[in-house]
Motif scaffolding. Sequence first.
Motif, PDB file in Angstrom:
ATOM      1  N   SER A  86     -32.094  -2.245  57.308  1.00 40.76           N
ATOM      2  CA  SER A  86     -33.296  -1.693  57.102  1.00 40.76           C
ATOM      3  C   SER A  86     -33.261  -0.316  56.744  1.00 40.76           C
ATOM      4  CB  SER A  86     -34.579  -1.796  58.084  1.00 40.76           C
ATOM      5  OG  SER A  86     -34.645  -3.139  58.190  1.00 40.76           O
ATOM      6  N   ARG A  87     -32.082   0.520  56.758  1.00 35.40           N
ATOM      7  CA  ARG A  87     -31.665   1.730  56.429  1.00 35.40           C
ATOM      8  C   ARG A  87     -31.734   1.878  54.595  1.00 35.40           C
ATOM      9  NH1 ARG A  87     -32.147   7.668  57.246  1.00 35.40           N
ATOM     10  NH2 ARG A  87     -31.082   8.440  55.370  1.00 35.40           N
ATOM     11  N   PRO A  88     -32.530   2.389  53.854  1.00 36.04           N
ATOM     12  CA  PRO A  88     -32.747   2.506  52.419  1.00 36.04           C
ATOM     13  C   PRO A  88     -30.961   2.981  52.042  1.00 36.04           C
ATOM     14  CG  PRO A  88     -34.552   3.405  53.111  1.00 36.04           C
ATOM     15  CD  PRO A  88     -33.727   3.122  54.460  1.00 36.04           C
ATOM     16  N   ILE A  89     -30.247   2.165  51.187  1.00 32.64           N
ATOM     17  CA  ILE A  89     -29.154   2.891  50.692  1.00 32.64           C
ATOM     18  C   ILE A  89     -29.465   3.085  49.043  1.00 32.64           C
ATOM     19  CG2 ILE A  89     -26.850   2.571  50.174  1.00 32.64           C
ATOM     20  CD1 ILE A  89     -27.471   2.691  53.044  1.00 32.64           C
ATOM     21  N   VAL A  90     -29.603   2.259  48.212  1.00 35.11           N
ATOM     22  CA  VAL A  90     -29.927   2.268  46.784  1.00 35.11           C
ATOM     23  C   VAL A  90     -31.118   1.585  46.500  1.00 35.11           C
ATOM     24  CG1 VAL A  90     -27.433   2.608  46.027  1.00 35.11           C
ATOM     25  CG2 VAL A  90     -28.429   0.384  45.948  1.00 35.11           C
ATOM     26  N   ALA A  91     -31.930   2.169  45.290  1.00 32.99           N
ATOM     27  CA  ALA A  91     -33.148   1.900  44.852  1.00 32.99           C
ATOM     28  C   ALA A  91     -33.241   1.769  43.337  1.00 32.99           C
ATOM     29  CB  ALA A  91     -34.226   2.780  45.307  1.00 32.99           C
ATOM     30  N   VAL A  92     -33.589   0.694  43.172  1.00 25.46           N
ATOM     31  CA  VAL A  92     -33.731   0.241  41.525  1.00 25.46           C
ATOM     32  C   VAL A  92     -35.345   0.179  41.272  1.00 25.46           C
ATOM     33  CG1 VAL A  92     -32.995  -1.499  39.697  1.00 25.46           C
ATOM     34  CG2 VAL A  92     -31.704  -1.264  41.871  1.00 25.46           C
ATOM     35  N   LYS A 100     -38.307   0.856  25.111  1.00 24.99           N
ATOM     36  CA  LYS A 100     -39.035  -0.011  25.993  1.00 24.99           C
ATOM     37  C   LYS A 100     -39.082   0.118  27.493  1.00 24.99           C
ATOM     38  CE  LYS A 100     -40.333  -4.862  25.442  1.00 24.99           C
ATOM     39  NZ  LYS A 100     -39.734  -6.125  24.808  1.00 24.99           N
ATOM     40  N   VAL A 101     -37.927   0.239  27.807  1.00 25.92           N
ATOM     41  CA  VAL A 101     -37.915   0.510  29.416  1.00 25.92           C
ATOM     42  C   VAL A 101     -36.727   1.465  29.744  1.00 25.92           C
ATOM     43  CG1 VAL A 101     -38.433  -1.549  30.148  1.00 25.92           C
ATOM     44  CG2 VAL A 101     -36.396  -1.461  29.463  1.00 25.92           C
ATOM     45  N   LEU A 102     -36.742   2.284  30.900  1.00 29.76           N
ATOM     46  CA  LEU A 102     -35.776   2.874  31.339  1.00 29.76           C
ATOM     47  C   LEU A 102     -35.462   2.431  32.846  1.00 29.76           C
ATOM     48  CD1 LEU A 102     -33.921   5.371  32.136  1.00 29.76           C
ATOM     49  CD2 LEU A 102     -36.099   6.782  32.522  1.00 29.76           C
ATOM     50  N   VAL A 103     -34.299   1.780  32.904  1.00 29.10           N
ATOM     51  CA  VAL A 103     -33.827   1.396  34.323  1.00 29.10           C
ATOM     52  C   VAL A 103     -33.079   2.547  34.914  1.00 29.10           C
ATOM     53  CG1 VAL A 103     -32.811  -0.515  35.522  1.00 29.10           C
ATOM     54  CG2 VAL A 103     -33.708  -0.849  33.092  1.00 29.10           C
ATOM     55  N   MET A 104     -33.503   2.671  36.305  1.00 32.74           N
ATOM     56  CA  MET A 104     -32.847   3.587  36.994  1.00 32.74           C
ATOM     57  C   MET A 104     -32.275   3.085  38.241  1.00 32.74           C
ATOM     58  SD  MET A 104     -34.420   7.574  37.850  1.00 32.74           S
ATOM     59  CE  MET A 104     -35.532   7.000  38.890  1.00 32.74           C
ATOM     60  N   VAL A 105     -30.870   3.243  38.852  1.00 38.11           N
ATOM     61  CA  VAL A 105     -30.563   3.115  40.051  1.00 38.11           C
ATOM     62  C   VAL A 105     -30.302   4.246  40.645  1.00 38.11           C
ATOM     63  CG1 VAL A 105     -28.802   1.915  41.442  1.00 38.11           C
ATOM     64  CG2 VAL A 105     -29.762   0.632  39.164  1.00 38.11           C
ATOM     65  N   GLU A 106     -30.675   4.600  41.885  1.00 33.73           N
ATOM     66  CA  GLU A 106     -30.393   5.848  42.434  1.00 33.73           C
ATOM     67  C   GLU A 106     -30.032   5.643  43.967  1.00 33.73           C
ATOM     68  OE1 GLU A 106     -29.721   8.785  41.666  1.00 33.73           O
ATOM     69  OE2 GLU A 106     -29.917   8.796  39.362  1.00 33.73           O
ATOM     70  N   GLN A 107     -29.441   6.559  44.691  1.00 36.57           N
ATOM     71  CA  GLN A 107     -29.396   6.447  46.101  1.00 36.57           C
ATOM     72  C   GLN A 107     -30.588   6.936  46.638  1.00 36.57           C
ATOM     73  OE1 GLN A 107     -27.108   8.181  44.039  1.00 36.57           O
ATOM     74  NE2 GLN A 107     -25.086   7.916  44.731  1.00 36.57           N
ATOM     75  N   ASP A 108     -31.189   6.209  47.778  1.00 39.66           N
ATOM     76  CA  ASP A 108     -32.304   6.482  48.239  1.00 39.66           C
ATOM     77  C   ASP A 108     -32.496   7.217  49.582  1.00 39.66           C
ATOM     78  OD1 ASP A 108     -35.156   6.186  48.583  1.00 39.66           O
ATOM     79  OD2 ASP A 108     -35.359   4.148  49.204  1.00 39.66           O
ATOM     80  N   SER A 109     -32.035   8.445  49.471  1.00 34.05           N
ATOM     81  CA  SER A 109     -32.022   9.340  50.228  1.00 34.05           C
ATOM     82  C   SER A 109     -32.499  10.790  50.002  1.00 34.05           C
ATOM     83  CB  SER A 109     -30.797   9.417  51.210  1.00 34.05           C
ATOM     84  OG  SER A 109     -30.741   9.940  52.379  1.00 34.05           O
ATOM     85  N   SER A 110     -33.048  11.478  50.943  1.00 37.11           N
ATOM     86  CA  SER A 110     -33.327  12.851  50.716  1.00 37.11           C
ATOM     87  C   SER A 110     -32.288  13.915  51.250  1.00 37.11           C
ATOM     88  CB  SER A 110     -34.661  13.167  51.541  1.00 37.11           C
ATOM     89  OG  SER A 110     -35.124  14.437  51.239  1.00 37.11           O
ATOM     90  N   VAL A 138     -37.681   7.478  46.728  1.00 43.56           N
ATOM     91  CA  VAL A 138     -38.088   6.576  45.750  1.00 43.56           C
ATOM     92  C   VAL A 138     -39.257   7.542  45.340  1.00 43.56           C
ATOM     93  CG1 VAL A 138     -39.571   4.615  45.303  1.00 43.56           C
ATOM     94  CG2 VAL A 138     -37.055   4.697  46.159  1.00 43.56           C
ATOM     95  N   ASP A 139     -40.212   7.859  46.492  1.00 40.18           N
ATOM     96  CA  ASP A 139     -41.422   8.440  46.356  1.00 40.18           C
ATOM     97  C   ASP A 139     -41.332   9.741  45.330  1.00 40.18           C
ATOM     98  OD1 ASP A 139     -42.903   6.620  47.461  1.00 40.18           O
ATOM     99  OD2 ASP A 139     -42.913   7.605  49.470  1.00 40.18           O
ATOM    100  N   GLN A 140     -40.170  10.520  45.640  1.00 42.56           N
ATOM    101  CA  GLN A 140     -40.186  11.841  44.881  1.00 42.56           C
ATOM    102  C   GLN A 140     -39.802  11.208  43.497  1.00 42.56           C
ATOM    103  OE1 GLN A 140     -40.489  14.909  45.785  1.00 42.56           O
ATOM    104  NE2 GLN A 140     -39.684  15.911  44.043  1.00 42.56           N
ATOM    105  N   TRP A 141     -39.018  10.364  43.358  1.00 37.22           N
ATOM    106  CA  TRP A 141     -38.718   9.950  41.953  1.00 37.22           C
ATOM    107  C   TRP A 141     -40.084   9.545  41.095  1.00 37.22           C
ATOM    108  CZ3 TRP A 141     -35.027  11.486  39.136  1.00 37.22           C
ATOM    109  CH2 TRP A 141     -33.539  11.757  39.489  1.00 37.22           C
ATOM    110  N   ARG A 142     -40.853   9.028  41.969  1.00 40.23           N
ATOM    111  CA  ARG A 142     -42.045   8.324  41.465  1.00 40.23           C
ATOM    112  C   ARG A 142     -42.959   9.359  40.807  1.00 40.23           C
ATOM    113  NH1 ARG A 142     -43.418   5.675  45.356  1.00 40.23           N
ATOM    114  NH2 ARG A 142     -42.201   3.762  44.498  1.00 40.23           N
ATOM    115  N   ARG A 143     -42.961  10.587  41.532  1.00 37.19           N
ATOM    116  CA  ARG A 143     -43.574  12.001  41.201  1.00 37.19           C
ATOM    117  C   ARG A 143     -43.064  12.336  40.108  1.00 37.19           C
ATOM    118  NH1 ARG A 143     -44.260  12.310  46.962  1.00 37.19           N
ATOM    119  NH2 ARG A 143     -42.597  13.412  47.082  1.00 37.19           N
TER     120      ARG A 143
END
Length: 511
Positions: A500-506, A374-384, A449-454
């Motif tokens: 304001s420096r991204p650390i993790v994104a949900v 029904k959903v996939l929930v993902m938590v990842e470090q938001d950095s390249s 996050v943008d790369q994960w979105r793709r």
Amino acid sequence: MAPPPYSAYNGEIDGENLPLAFDIWENLWAYGYYPHQPISEINSTSTLVDFPFCDGTIVRDNKRVKRTVCFPIYNSINCHSFFNTNNSSSRNSIPKLHFRDHIRTYTQRYLAAEPVEDTNSSESSGGEEDGCADGVRLVQLLIACAEAVACRDKSHASILLSELKANALVFGSSFQRVASCFVQGLIERLNLIQPIGPAGPMMPSMMNIMDVASDEMEEAFRLVYELCPHIQFGHYLANSTILEAFEGESFVHVVDLGMSLGLRHGHQWRGLIQNLAGRVGGERVRRLRITGVGLCERLQTIGEELSVYANNLGVNLEFSVVEKNLENLKPEDIKVREEEVLVVNSILQLHCVVKESRGALNSVLQMIHGLGPKVLVMVEQDSSHNGPFFLGRFMESLHYYSSIFDSLDVMLPKYDTKRAKMEQFYFAEEIKNIVSCEGPLRMERHERVDQWRRRMSRAGFQAAPIKMVAQAKQWLLKNKVCEGYTVVEEKGCLVLGWKSRPIVAVSCWKC
């Protein structure tokens, strides 16, 4: 185009090596490091390179001054010559450019982004000026050393490392401490440099770096969970999303990829069980199933503890373990029953499946998609931290972990042993993996996050926006998270950052 061996960088780029030049410049542009005038063209009497800030000031001689707007002009290179590849005379007219000249722009960009206090000479003390100069010198040494390592210049790298080890102190300033971790990574990478030939020894089967963690690293990870908000923030939002997906359902099933890196006691699921136990009447869940996927030996023990906990709260829990890494996971390994609602949970796990080719991650995502959650929930470090070029990864990770160490500076006293444990036994291991490892040994492949979105879109998933900014900010206040942490919504994802420096994104995804 696959990145060339580092030995290819140790030399000059001429017209015949134009594809390599394009790759280098494209990579610099992608990371935001824009090539300016080559250092080789700046003589000893010319003005030092200016490091621009967004407020209209620049850094010159380690001080902030007002600037006038100017644009770099490349007199010696005509843009048409680059794109007119059939014009051999144009290609041959391109001047030779030293790779190291362009890498200097990494230094410029990093120093420009570092917080530098506004200049007020009449009020600032000499000690503060010395500290700023020392910090700038340390940054320059680190980047020069990374460049030497990238170019396989062992003798020069060893000289720089000797000076770095004397200045990057484990109990020094926040940047000295983070520098000490990067020095360890550079030393390990330098030791691994060898002539191109047979591959090194095969690595043991792992899902993440915690699968082979020492006792010290286990203790450090526990402290990171308890004292830093990163993982708890992810658990809170993931559980909120899962509870929403379970609304009105009697039979529910969670597939947990990695079980939060094998974190002891199953903290995330204790919170979920407690919430499910609080439901009354017809809303109560008749059966909760949790399937833990991973190679950590503790998973079965965690499941037994959770079963006792759930039983005491009157929740019927069935726990099972699939002892496989994600790349070998098959749909038949996950037993999904018709009457139950399935969700998939991934906390700091999927980045470990990202490789040089897209195949491994695509296979895992398509397998998950085939389960029909029904959903996939993902938590990842938001950095390249997964770029093809070592120096790009080095700079990005230096920014990222400097922010984390800065936050630890605010949360804990200077000589606190808990902070030293977290920094040297957990974050340092991540840094060393990013800096020193390549190929299958490099598992910390964090992406934006943008790369994960793709990537998710290519695998057939659709974003399900998490509209909980107010609740997330309230969670920070309720848990007395120190000032400096921020929560913002970015295209449906919630991002926890430090100043304001991204650390993790949900993020949340639907099939």
